[in-house]
Design an enzyme around this catalytic site. Structure first.
Site, PDB file in Angstrom:
ATOM      1  N   GLU A  76      -8.480   7.920  -6.166  1.00 48.65           N
ATOM      2  CA  GLU A  76      -9.865   8.334  -5.901  1.00 48.65           C
ATOM      3  C   GLU A  76     -10.160   8.328  -4.405  1.00 48.65           C
ATOM      4  O   GLU A  76     -10.822   9.230  -3.888  1.00 48.65           O
ATOM      5  CB  GLU A  76     -10.830   7.401  -6.645  1.00 48.65           C
ATOM      6  CG  GLU A  76     -10.785   7.602  -8.159  1.00 48.65           C
ATOM      7  CD  GLU A  76     -11.615   6.570  -8.919  1.00 48.65           C
ATOM      8  OE1 GLU A  76     -11.584   6.621 -10.162  1.00 48.65           O
ATOM      9  OE2 GLU A  76     -12.267   5.725  -8.273  1.00 48.65           O
TER      10      GLU A  76
ATOM     11  N   HIS B 185       0.834  -1.211   0.000  1.00 45.43           N
ATOM     12  CA  HIS B 185       0.000   0.000   0.000  1.00 45.43           C
ATOM     13  C   HIS B 185       0.866   1.257   0.000  1.00 45.43           C
ATOM     14  O   HIS B 185       1.940   1.272   0.599  1.00 45.43           O
ATOM     15  CB  HIS B 185      -0.914   0.006   1.232  1.00 45.43           C
ATOM     16  CG  HIS B 185      -2.067  -0.949   1.118  1.00 45.43           C
ATOM     17  ND1 HIS B 185      -1.901  -2.317   1.133  1.00 45.43           N
ATOM     18  CD2 HIS B 185      -3.392  -0.732   0.957  1.00 45.43           C
ATOM     19  CE1 HIS B 185      -3.084  -2.900   0.999  1.00 45.43           C
ATOM     20  NE2 HIS B 185      -4.009  -1.963   0.887  1.00 45.43           N
TER      21      HIS B 185
END
Lengths: 209, 209
Positions: free
Chosen positions: A121, A102
């Site tokens: 997003e 991540h």
């Protein structure tokens, strides 16, 4: 599948047409902003399954590719559970591996435009691209402290958080015990996964709520 | 790492300088075509470790990210063994997941230019971009038969093969039992991994040969 005769002859032209048709069908669905139903998901060859769902866990297409072995899935919850169980069955190093795939929140990848579409997003939705200079400095400092302490990045389901929540959680969670924080981070990965999956696959249970 | 004081204050400017310095050092090594020694590898923060070594198993950065937990590594063999053991410890679905992250040999990704850099170099090195029309049709047909039978793509360490070997192996291995072929494919993944790793990390045992 094992019983398929290996001598079967498939014409290359036929294969190309079949591939193009599949892609066209999938594109039509995506362009129409319609989530796939489970029958469609269950019918996907592994390549389409991984192409479409491969980033429901950030940069871990192996997880999606692995759960394909367990199809057909009865419903959305069964697919989500298969992903969750795969993660839970990983050794602790494997869970940390998932976390390390991540990006930082409000980090270099956001500033440099190198986030995956999904992460971008999510992070912009939580206002991570609109931090004041002081907030940005604070997040950078806390992210570094967190990574130095735990050896993986701070992860939070940004879609379920606003800027204030992210900053508070980042400040609080860096004080957790390592095992507690690893488990907490994995739970956040699963929340992110559920929302990414819901953007792609129809969740009938959700529609009934 | 756990004992690091979470209240420690690190200036953002200092962090940026440190990051830039790290990247510059790494770039210098790559540009100089020098493999990293194990001391350098062991000193890498997880982000650099994953950025540099994340594709030694095709599209499975989670594996590299996971083995970082096991550092420091005594030598090249220990790092390679850690990756290998992580793969072996995966459930069968996970091993199939690793396989499904691989592209077809001489497939759409090669023709469309969407292979990873490593795969492109390996496939072109084995002449997969220079098949005759008849060979290309045959490979396409055999690849489809193989995938239909096993649910994962045919994988071979292309750097250790020439065109004739690839075609022969593809034709022969599609007749294997599923479990035998899965194990064989995983062995090929490990051969590919070793060669990709040797391109990045100094293997003192290899130099002694």
């Amino acid at each position: 599948m094992n019983s398929t005769c290996v001598q079967e002859v498939i014409s290359p032209c036929c294969l190309v047409r079949r591939s193009i048709n599949t892609v066209v069908q999938l594109l039509k669905r995506v362009l129409a902003h319609k989530n796939m139903d489970m029958a469609t998901v269950n019918a996907l060859p592994y390549e389409d399954f991984v192409n479409l769902l491969g980033n429901v866990v950030e940069k871990c297409p192996i997880i999606t590719a692995a759960v394909w072995s367990g199809r057909p899935f009865l419903n959305f919850a069964a697919l989500e559970a298969a992903i969750s169980e795969f993660i839970d069955a990983l050794p602790e190093s494997g869970k940390e591996g998932v976390l390390r795939c991540h990006p930082d929140l409000a980090g270099r990848d956001l500033r440099g435009g190198t986030l995956t579409r999904e992460s971008r997003e999510e992070q912009t939705g939580a206002g991570m691209d609109a931090l004041t200079s002081a907030e940005a400095s604070r997040v950078t400092r806390l992210n570094e402290e967190y990574k130095e302490r735990f050896g993986f990045p701070f992860i939070i389901c940004a879609r379920l958080s606003d800027k204030a929540t992210v900053l508070r959680q980042l400040s609080e969670r860096r004080r957790n015990e390592r095992a507690v924080e690893r488990a907490r981070a994995v739970e956040e990965v699963k929340k992110i996964c559920r929302l990414r999956l819901q953007a792609l696959v129809r969740d009938d249970a959700q529609n009934k709520l």
